[in-house]
Design a protein around this motif. Structure first.
Motif, PDB file in Angstrom:
ATOM      1  N   VAL A   1      81.170 -19.427  -1.565  1.00  0.00           N
ATOM      2  CA  VAL A   1      79.994 -18.556  -1.486  1.00  0.00           C
ATOM      3  C   VAL A   1      80.367 -17.205  -0.907  1.00  0.00           C
ATOM      4  N   ARG A   2      81.217 -17.192   0.118  1.00  0.00           N
ATOM      5  CA  ARG A   2      81.629 -15.921   0.717  1.00  0.00           C
ATOM      6  C   ARG A   2      82.359 -15.051  -0.314  1.00  0.00           C
ATOM      7  N   LYS A   3      83.246 -15.656  -1.096  1.00  0.00           N
ATOM      8  CA  LYS A   3      83.959 -14.897  -2.132  1.00  0.00           C
ATOM      9  C   LYS A   3      82.983 -14.335  -3.162  1.00  0.00           C
TER      10      LYS A   3
ATOM     11  N   TRP B   1     103.717 -32.159   2.718  1.00  0.00           N
ATOM     12  CA  TRP B   1     103.239 -31.951   1.346  1.00  0.00           C
ATOM     13  C   TRP B   1     104.407 -31.606   0.418  1.00  0.00           C
ATOM     14  N   LEU B   2     105.248 -30.677   0.867  1.00  0.00           N
ATOM     15  CA  LEU B   2     106.389 -30.243   0.065  1.00  0.00           C
ATOM     16  C   LEU B   2     107.405 -31.371  -0.094  1.00  0.00           C
ATOM     17  N   ALA B   3     107.610 -32.163   0.975  1.00  0.00           N
ATOM     18  CA  ALA B   3     108.562 -33.268   0.925  1.00  0.00           C
ATOM     19  C   ALA B   3     108.109 -34.357  -0.047  1.00  0.00           C
ATOM     20  N   ASN B   4     106.808 -34.473  -0.249  1.00  0.00           N
ATOM     21  CA  ASN B   4     106.275 -35.482  -1.170  1.00  0.00           C
ATOM     22  C   ASN B   4     106.136 -34.963  -2.599  1.00  0.00           C
ATOM     23  N   GLY B   5     106.777 -33.840  -2.897  1.00  0.00           N
ATOM     24  CA  GLY B   5     106.806 -33.336  -4.261  1.00  0.00           C
ATOM     25  C   GLY B   5     105.736 -32.313  -4.597  1.00  0.00           C
ATOM     26  N   GLY B   6     104.914 -31.946  -3.633  1.00  0.00           N
ATOM     27  CA  GLY B   6     103.886 -30.941  -3.882  1.00  0.00           C
ATOM     28  C   GLY B   6     104.477 -29.545  -3.828  1.00  0.00           C
ATOM     29  N   ASN B   7     103.680 -28.541  -4.219  1.00  0.00           N
ATOM     30  CA  ASN B   7     104.136 -27.169  -4.082  1.00  0.00           C
ATOM     31  C   ASN B   7     103.019 -26.337  -3.444  1.00  0.00           C
ATOM     32  N   LEU B   8     103.363 -25.169  -2.949  1.00  0.00           N
ATOM     33  CA  LEU B   8     102.412 -24.330  -2.233  1.00  0.00           C
ATOM     34  C   LEU B   8     101.270 -23.860  -3.116  1.00  0.00           C
ATOM     35  N   ASP B   9     101.513 -23.694  -4.400  1.00  0.00           N
ATOM     36  CA  ASP B   9     100.442 -23.248  -5.309  1.00  0.00           C
ATOM     37  C   ASP B   9      99.275 -24.226  -5.317  1.00  0.00           C
ATOM     38  N   GLN B  10      99.555 -25.500  -5.104  1.00  0.00           N
ATOM     39  CA  GLN B  10      98.500 -26.507  -5.081  1.00  0.00           C
ATOM     40  C   GLN B  10      97.626 -26.384  -3.838  1.00  0.00           C
ATOM     41  N   LEU B  11      98.141 -25.764  -2.779  1.00  0.00           N
ATOM     42  CA  LEU B  11      97.410 -25.624  -1.521  1.00  0.00           C
ATOM     43  C   LEU B  11      96.724 -24.268  -1.388  1.00  0.00           C
ATOM     44  N   ALA B  12      96.974 -23.361  -2.313  1.00  0.00           N
ATOM     45  CA  ALA B  12      96.434 -21.998  -2.217  1.00  0.00           C
ATOM     46  C   ALA B  12      94.917 -22.022  -2.246  1.00  0.00           C
ATOM     47  N   ILE B  13      94.343 -21.161  -1.426  1.00  0.00           N
ATOM     48  CA  ILE B  13      92.886 -21.050  -1.346  1.00  0.00           C
ATOM     49  C   ILE B  13      92.399 -20.109  -2.424  1.00  0.00           C
TER      50      ILE B  13
END
Length: 108
Positions: free
Chosen positions: A33-35, A96-108
């Motif tokens: 909503v703020r965005k 998160w990264l150690a379990n195969g995730g990437n930062l793009d998945q966490l981006a707001i």
């Protein structure tokens, strides 16, 4: 949703999970909503701060240096876990990264 067929253990687990999920979704909704509000007022040449009685845009820019940095990453299940992307990675990001995730998945 018919919960009458759930066991007591399943109901207690739901009771434990629901407040956390509500908190996470409220945080997500507030960000969304703020965005939307910021885009709406910016399209009309204002800042949200100006309209809400805050500082003028000029003053806000001059005092911004040294202020708190907005979070860039948020844990997908725990909205209270955020990271600005600066400094050392928090343990939850490392996990998160150690379990195969990437930062793009966490981006707001």
């Amino acid at each position: 949703m018919d919960i009458s067929n759930l066991s007591l253990a399943e109901l207690k687990e739901l009771e434990r999970l629901i407040p956390r999920e509500i908190k996470r979704r409220e945080a997500e909704e507030k960000v969304k909503v703020r965005k939307e509000l910021e885009a709406f007022v910016q399209a009309r040449g204002f800042s949200l701060n100006e309209l809400m009685g805050g500082e003028s845009a000029e003053k806000a820019k001059s005092t911004r240096a040294g202020g708190k940095v907005a979070a860039k990453y948020r844990h997908p299940q725990q909205a209270d876990l955020e990271w600005t992307g600066r400094g050392r990675k928090p343990k939850w990001v490392e996990a998160w990264l150690a379990n195969g995730g990437n930062l793009d998945q966490l981006a707001i």
